[in-house]
Design a protein around this motif. Structure first.
Motif, PDB file in Angstrom:
ATOM      1  N   SER A   1       0.828  -1.208   0.000  1.00  0.00           N
ATOM      2  CA  SER A   1       0.000   0.000   0.000  1.00  0.00           C
ATOM      3  C   SER A   1       0.864   1.261   0.000  1.00  0.00           C
TER       4      SER A   1
ATOM      5  N   ASP B   1       2.138   1.614  -3.531  1.00  0.00           N
ATOM      6  CA  ASP B   1       1.064   2.075  -4.416  1.00  0.00           C
ATOM      7  C   ASP B   1       0.793   3.563  -4.218  1.00  0.00           C
ATOM      8  N   ASP B   2       0.807   4.017  -2.956  1.00  0.00           N
ATOM      9  CA  ASP B   2       0.594   5.441  -2.685  1.00  0.00           C
ATOM     10  C   ASP B   2       1.708   6.286  -3.294  1.00  0.00           C
ATOM     11  N   GLU B   3       2.947   5.823  -3.177  1.00  0.00           N
ATOM     12  CA  GLU B   3       4.070   6.566  -3.749  1.00  0.00           C
ATOM     13  C   GLU B   3       3.964   6.628  -5.270  1.00  0.00           C
ATOM     14  N   GLU B   4       3.568   5.521  -5.898  1.00  0.00           N
ATOM     15  CA  GLU B   4       3.401   5.511  -7.352  1.00  0.00           C
ATOM     16  C   GLU B   4       2.283   6.457  -7.768  1.00  0.00           C
ATOM     17  N   GLN B   5       1.185   6.475  -7.009  1.00  0.00           N
ATOM     18  CA  GLN B   5       0.063   7.360  -7.324  1.00  0.00           C
ATOM     19  C   GLN B   5       0.487   8.824  -7.221  1.00  0.00           C
ATOM     20  N   LYS B   6       1.231   9.161  -6.182  1.00  0.00           N
ATOM     21  CA  LYS B   6       1.706  10.541  -6.033  1.00  0.00           C
ATOM     22  C   LYS B   6       2.649  10.918  -7.156  1.00  0.00           C
TER      23      LYS B   6
ATOM     24  N   LEU C   1       2.637   9.680 -10.227  1.00  0.00           N
ATOM     25  CA  LEU C   1       1.829   9.862 -11.431  1.00  0.00           C
ATOM     26  C   LEU C   1       1.109  11.212 -11.407  1.00  0.00           C
ATOM     27  N   GLU C   2       0.573  11.592 -10.245  1.00  0.00           N
ATOM     28  CA  GLU C   2      -0.099  12.877 -10.133  1.00  0.00           C
ATOM     29  C   GLU C   2       0.879  14.025 -10.354  1.00  0.00           C
ATOM     30  N   HIS C   3       2.077  13.889  -9.808  1.00  0.00           N
ATOM     31  CA  HIS C   3       3.104  14.916  -9.981  1.00  0.00           C
ATOM     32  C   HIS C   3       3.498  15.041 -11.452  1.00  0.00           C
TER      33      HIS C   3
END
Length: 71
Positions: free
Chosen positions: A42, A45-50, A52-54
């Motif tokens: 988790s 996944d959170d780091e990857e999501q951040k 991608l958003e960046h």
């Protein structure tokens, strides 16, 4: 090791094994291992999501900057 000798640790381990039994300790180990694995997943996944958003925000800024230069 905080005033504990190897014999203290060994006696403690034997008492724990006698109290809980090896099968229960094995199950506890599996549960803890699974929880740690899920936690790491988790976090990743959170780091990857951040990330991608960046990257998406950076792309939008580049697009707007090019539009302003051309406009």
């Amino acid at each position: 090791m905080a005033g504990l000798s190897i014999w203290h640790v060994l006696i403690f381990a034997i008492v724990v094994i006698l109290l809980f039994g090896t099968s229960k300790l094995k199950n506890i180990g599996k549960d803890v291992g699974g929880a740690v694995k899920d936690f790491k997943k988790s976090v990743r996944d959170d780091e990857e999501q951040k990330l991608l958003e960046h990257e998406a925000t950076a792309q939008e800024i580049r697009t707007e900057s090019k539009a302003q230069q051309n406009g």
